[in-house]
Design a protein around this motif. Structure first.
Motif, PDB file in Angstrom:
ATOM      1  N   PHE A 115       0.827  -1.205   0.000  1.00 13.65           N
ATOM      2  CA  PHE A 115       0.000   0.000   0.000  1.00 13.65           C
ATOM      3  C   PHE A 115       0.865   1.261   0.000  1.00 13.65           C
ATOM      4  N   ARG A 116       1.968   1.258   0.746  1.00 14.97           N
ATOM      5  CA  ARG A 116       2.851   2.425   0.766  1.00 14.97           C
ATOM      6  C   ARG A 116       3.405   2.714  -0.630  1.00 14.97           C
ATOM      7  N   GLN A 117       3.809   1.671  -1.331  1.00 14.68           N
ATOM      8  CA  GLN A 117       4.330   1.849  -2.678  1.00 14.68           C
ATOM      9  C   GLN A 117       3.259   2.415  -3.609  1.00 14.68           C
ATOM     10  N   ARG A 118       2.041   1.925  -3.441  1.00 11.80           N
ATOM     11  CA  ARG A 118       0.940   2.452  -4.261  1.00 11.80           C
ATOM     12  C   ARG A 118       0.659   3.907  -3.915  1.00 11.80           C
ATOM     13  N   ARG A 119       0.706   4.231  -2.621  1.00  8.33           N
ATOM     14  CA  ARG A 119       0.520   5.629  -2.214  1.00  8.33           C
ATOM     15  C   ARG A 119       1.510   6.533  -2.914  1.00  8.33           C
ATOM     16  N   ASP A 120       2.773   6.146  -2.889  1.00  8.32           N
ATOM     17  CA  ASP A 120       3.814   6.983  -3.479  1.00  8.32           C
ATOM     18  C   ASP A 120       3.600   7.163  -4.984  1.00  8.32           C
ATOM     19  N   ALA A 146      -3.742   4.707   6.127  1.00  6.15           N
ATOM     20  CA  ALA A 146      -4.933   4.206   5.421  1.00  6.15           C
ATOM     21  C   ALA A 146      -4.574   3.886   3.967  1.00  6.15           C
ATOM     22  N   PHE A 147      -5.583   3.807   3.074  1.00  9.18           N
ATOM     23  CA  PHE A 147      -5.261   3.606   1.657  1.00  9.18           C
ATOM     24  C   PHE A 147      -6.064   4.567   0.767  1.00  9.18           C
ATOM     25  N   TYR A 148      -6.017   5.844   1.212  1.00 12.20           N
ATOM     26  CA  TYR A 148      -6.695   6.898   0.460  1.00 12.20           C
ATOM     27  C   TYR A 148      -5.759   8.088   0.265  1.00 12.20           C
ATOM     28  N   VAL A 149      -5.970   8.801  -0.842  1.00 12.47           N
ATOM     29  CA  VAL A 149      -5.414  10.141  -0.991  1.00 12.47           C
ATOM     30  C   VAL A 149      -6.585  11.096  -1.182  1.00 12.47           C
ATOM     31  N   TYR A 150      -6.340  12.365  -0.818  1.00 11.71           N
ATOM     32  CA  TYR A 150      -7.423  13.356  -0.829  1.00 11.71           C
ATOM     33  C   TYR A 150      -6.930  14.631  -1.524  1.00 11.71           C
ATOM     34  N   PRO A 151      -6.768  14.549  -2.854  1.00  9.34           N
ATOM     35  CA  PRO A 151      -6.210  15.671  -3.594  1.00  9.34           C
ATOM     36  C   PRO A 151      -7.181  16.843  -3.679  1.00  9.34           C
ATOM     37  N   SER A 152      -6.609  18.027  -3.811  1.00  8.32           N
ATOM     38  CA  SER A 152      -7.401  19.216  -4.116  1.00  8.32           C
ATOM     39  C   SER A 152      -7.545  19.347  -5.632  1.00  8.32           C
ATOM     40  N   CYS A 153      -8.757  19.662  -6.072  1.00  7.53           N
ATOM     41  CA  CYS A 153      -8.977  19.939  -7.498  1.00  7.53           C
ATOM     42  C   CYS A 153      -9.337  21.408  -7.695  1.00  7.53           C
TER      43      CYS A 153
END
Length: 401
Positions: free
Chosen positions: A298-303, A323-330
């Motif tokens: 999961f860490r590798q996927r996050r990166d 966790a296994f989420y990212v929360y980008p700003s658009c």
């Protein structure tokens, strides 16, 4: 007179489930869709856990159990809390529900009176406010923007507390942001709570084992023992053990609260499935080494996802701690125009554009109480994530000022 209860007018269906269902429908219709909406590990349940369930079936362990969990599972949960969190509970301080969501819901139903306030840091898991509303409480959202690492600040917590405050719900690592509190950050929050003895803490630790870059997991009652008697420590087997469909969540807390939660459960679902409980015993008592191995994936996927999203025009993606989420700003896409001539006016418009133009299903940040963002679950294959991020880059590149 409508057959539908008026309380339903205050809540909405889960947006994350809605996005997942929409992606499935489009796939069934022949569309090439990559679904990044579901918070569900793509790993299989470990074989030893499945074997324990099969053994339970073959040995006839298929009857009703105690309403809030078997003695064997409660014993395993007590051992887990002691081993991993330094928390001492007895079996009568443990409740087991049909997933962590039921435990949270039962607790709110058992404790909230009309008008009681529940502080919920935003961005939050979509179900928290609606569960509070169903229990006739009042959700109090506290904004935790990216500049604060999506984390609740002690001064903001202090400001949000009123004489009507009954609970603080704290989720670390967080769904949707992946933000996780350090020991010092957690201690700063618990220092505030110690000063307000009428405020209880409901801590959702479901992503406990998904922490990266050497960060240590901590939970409030562990950091501040003075809060032990007014903390409900909630966890489950869904994420760490890839057992989402088994539906087993649990919590430790004061005896009177646990008893009240059991009353609610006795008149709703009654006991969780006996077979799933037997599997959960093996999950908690059995080998744990695979958890770190999967967390590293999961860490590798996050990166990968963070890097690729930060290369997309108009997007900014912080690196989450867990966790296994990212929360980008658009925010950088707002006001731009799609190739079809539609203006992106909100994060909901943006995620609709991604789905319609590139077949990538994500969830809008407004559903989590903080916009303009969107949530991506990277709990899927590296290949699918790489392709999805390429499509997102292309979609962003096709927008015009």
């Amino acid at each position: 007179m409508s057959i539908i209860a008026s309380r339903l007018s205050r809540i909405k269906p889960s947006p994350t489930i809605a996005v997942t269902n929409k992606a499935r429908e489009l796939k069934a219709a022949g569309r090439d869709v990559i679904g990044l909406g579901a918070g569900e590990p793509d790993f299989d349940t470990p074989d030893n856990i499945k074997a324990a369930a099969i053994k339970a079936i073959e040995s006839g362990d298929t009857k009703y159990t105690a309403v809030d969990g078997t003695p064997a599972l409660k014993k395993a949960i007590c051992a887990k809390f002691a081993r991993e969190n330094g928390l001492t509970y007895t079996p009568d301080q443990i409740t087991v529900g049909v997933g962590g969501k039921q435990v949270l819901y039962n607790a709110l139903m058992a404790t909230l009176n009309p008008g009681d306030e529940v502080i919920i840091p935003a961005p939050y898991w979509v179900s928290y406010p609606d569960m509070v509303e169903l229990a006739e409480g009042a959700p109090v959202s506290v904004s935790c923007p990216a500049e604060q690492g999506f984390k609740l600040q002690p001064a903001d917590l202090e400001k949000a507390i009123t004489p009507k405050t009954k609970w603080l719900i704290l989720n670390s690592p967080s769904n949707p942001s992946g933000a996780a509190y350090t020991r010092a950050e957690m201690k700063a929050l618990t220092d505030v709570l110690v000063k307000h003895p009428h405020v209880w803490v409901m801590t959702d630790d479901m992503y406990e084992h998904l922490l990266y870059d050497g960060l240590e997991f901590v939970t409030p009652a562990q950091v501040e023992p003075a809060l032990y008697d007014r903390t409900l420590t909630v966890n489950g087997v869904s994420k760490s053990y890839a057992m989402t469909g088994w539906r087993i969540g649990y919590a430790g807390g004061p005896k009177d609260l646990i008893k009240a939660i059991g009353v609610i459960q006795s008149q709703s679902t009654s006991n969780p499935t006996s077979i799933a409980q037997a599997a959960a015993v093996e999950a908690l008592n059995g080998p744990q080494d695979f958890i770190k191995e999967r967390a590293e994936v999961f860490r590798q996927r996050r990166d990968l996802v963070v890097s690729m999203l930060n290369q997309a025009n108009g997007l900014t993606c912080p690196k989450p701690e867990g966790a296994f989420y990212v929360y980008p700003s658009c925010a950088g896409t707002i006001g731009k125009t799609t190739p079809d001539g539609k203006v992106i006016e909100s994060d909901e418009d943006f995620v609709t554009y991604l789905l319609e133009s590139e077949g990538v299903a994500v969830v809008q940040g407004s559903a989590f109480g903080l916009a303009p963002h969107f949530r991506i679950s990277y709990a899927t294959s590296t290949e699918a994530l790489e392709e999805a991020c390429k499509r997102i880059q292309r979609a962003c590149g096709n927008l015009r000022a």
